[in-house]
Write a protein that holds these residues in place. Structure first.
Motif, PDB file in Angstrom:
ATOM      1  N   HIS A 182       6.320 -11.608  -2.887  1.00 57.57           N
ATOM      2  CA  HIS A 182       5.419 -12.088  -1.602  1.00 57.57           C
ATOM      3  C   HIS A 182       5.581 -10.867  -0.957  1.00 57.57           C
ATOM      4  N   HIS A 183       5.270  -9.885  -1.397  1.00 56.90           N
ATOM      5  CA  HIS A 183       5.273  -8.790  -0.435  1.00 56.90           C
ATOM      6  C   HIS A 183       3.411  -8.684  -0.202  1.00 56.90           C
ATOM      7  N   LYS A 184       3.716  -7.812   0.808  1.00 55.54           N
ATOM      8  CA  LYS A 184       2.002  -7.477   1.589  1.00 55.54           C
ATOM      9  C   LYS A 184       2.250  -6.352   2.137  1.00 55.54           C
ATOM     10  N   MET A 185       1.418  -5.273   1.494  1.00 51.82           N
ATOM     11  CA  MET A 185       1.467  -3.865   1.656  1.00 51.82           C
ATOM     12  C   MET A 185       0.528  -3.776   2.439  1.00 51.82           C
ATOM     13  N   PRO A 186       1.078  -2.859   3.326  1.00 50.52           N
ATOM     14  CA  PRO A 186       0.504  -2.388   5.208  1.00 50.52           C
ATOM     15  C   PRO A 186      -0.712  -2.444   4.773  1.00 50.52           C
ATOM     16  N   ASP A 187      -1.113  -1.252   3.965  1.00 44.89           N
ATOM     17  CA  ASP A 187      -2.982  -0.692   3.446  1.00 44.89           C
ATOM     18  C   ASP A 187      -2.983  -1.635   2.136  1.00 44.89           C
ATOM     19  N   SER A 188      -3.971  -2.878   2.498  1.00 47.76           N
ATOM     20  CA  SER A 188      -3.808  -2.801   0.520  1.00 47.76           C
ATOM     21  C   SER A 188      -5.558  -2.936   0.602  1.00 47.76           C
ATOM     22  N   TYR A 189      -6.399  -1.607   0.873  1.00 46.70           N
ATOM     23  CA  TYR A 189      -7.200  -0.728   0.448  1.00 46.70           C
ATOM     24  C   TYR A 189      -7.003   0.582  -0.323  1.00 46.70           C
ATOM     25  N   GLY A 190      -7.751   0.721  -1.251  1.00 44.69           N
ATOM     26  CA  GLY A 190      -8.022   2.591  -1.346  1.00 44.69           C
ATOM     27  C   GLY A 190      -8.204   2.168  -3.031  1.00 44.69           C
ATOM     28  N   HIS A 191      -8.478   3.234  -3.877  1.00 47.29           N
ATOM     29  CA  HIS A 191      -8.385   3.155  -5.537  1.00 47.29           C
ATOM     30  C   HIS A 191      -7.444   3.502  -5.915  1.00 47.29           C
ATOM     31  N   ALA A 192      -6.909   2.839  -7.246  1.00 46.40           N
ATOM     32  CA  ALA A 192      -5.568   2.731  -7.833  1.00 46.40           C
ATOM     33  C   ALA A 192      -5.194   4.113  -7.080  1.00 46.40           C
ATOM     34  N   LYS A 193      -5.674   5.156  -7.740  1.00 42.60           N
ATOM     35  CA  LYS A 193      -4.503   6.484  -7.564  1.00 42.60           C
ATOM     36  C   LYS A 193      -4.390   6.869  -6.567  1.00 42.60           C
ATOM     37  N   ASP A 194      -4.797   5.904  -4.987  1.00 43.39           N
ATOM     38  CA  ASP A 194      -4.397   6.535  -4.296  1.00 43.39           C
ATOM     39  C   ASP A 194      -3.278   5.554  -3.091  1.00 43.39           C
ATOM     40  N   PHE A 195      -2.651   5.447  -4.537  1.00 46.56           N
ATOM     41  CA  PHE A 195      -1.346   3.957  -4.343  1.00 46.56           C
ATOM     42  C   PHE A 195      -0.189   5.537  -4.493  1.00 46.56           C
ATOM     43  N   PHE A 196      -0.162   6.683  -5.099  1.00 47.73           N
ATOM     44  CA  PHE A 196       0.651   7.665  -4.896  1.00 47.73           C
ATOM     45  C   PHE A 196       0.419   8.047  -3.992  1.00 47.73           C
TER      46      PHE A 196
END
Length: 208
Positions: free
Chosen positions: A85-99
């Motif tokens: 039930h987790h919503k990421m504060p920034d829900s956009y961006g490419h895969a590599k941007d997760f890090f």
């Protein structure tokens, strides 16, 4: 000399043309785009056809952005939304941007609302961690997946959209050396994890 240059250029054209075709078209007639391939803890992995194929944006009923169907990012965000039930504060961006390269090992990644660990961490990767891969020559966006199994010697991941001929599950060696854990793959940047206090709070909120 000229012949060598021509051969090299033709070879590059063939490689990039093949790579473009794999990304754009469904080259595996055994599956249809959107077909269920696998699942983990009740969250489904769907087939995407070409790597860059998009079936539109997937959003929750309340408007939270899960990502483009059926990209790798859409699966991991949907997994964290459905399982935690987790919503990421920034829900956009490419895969590599997760890090976030600027964070220290174990610091909070505020954009994703998760703890971040480098791929040489004092803490061992765990089941349900979100794992991030860097970009490469044929994939400038990177890749993300979920860790589905962990032992002292190996991890298994479950992934969406790894390519038309790749499987939803893949394993990598895990090494503990100099008091740090490392997944033996040069493309793996690290992993993200839901804080235990957040898991407890989300459980309470779902009950209420």
């Amino acid at each position: 000399m000229k012949k060598k240059i021509i051969v090299i250029l033709v070879g590059l054209i063939v490689i990039f043309s093949a790579n473009w075709a794999v990304k754009k078209f469904n080259l595996n007639s055994n599956y249809k785009v959107g077909q269920k391939l696998d699942s983990f803890n009740g969250v489904v992995v769907y087939y995407n056809g070409g790597v860059n194929h998009v079936e539109g944006r997937n959003k929750t009923v309340d408007g939270y952005n899960l990502g483009l169907k059926y990209q790798c990012v859409e699966f991991v965000k949907r997994y964290y939304y459905e399982y935690y039930h987790h919503k990421m504060p920034d829900s956009y961006g490419h895969a590599k941007d997760f890090f976030d390269q600027n964070l220290k090992d174990g610091e909070k990644n505020k954009k994703k609302g998760l703890l971040q660990f480098k791929n040489k961490s004092c803490l061992k990767p765990e089941e349900n961690d979100l794992i991030i891969f860097s970009s490469n020559l044929f994939n400038r966006f990177g890749h993300v997946a979920i860790i589905s199994k962990v032992s002292d010697k190996e991890i298994e991941i479950i992934q969406q959209n790894p390519g038309p001929f790749s499987t939803s599950r893949e394993s990598f060696p895990l090494e503990f050396k100099d008091r740090k854990w490392q997944i033996k793959n040069k493309r793996i940047l690290g992993w993200l994890r839901k804080e235990k206090t957040d898991i407890l709070q989300n459980t309470i909120d779902s009950i209420n």
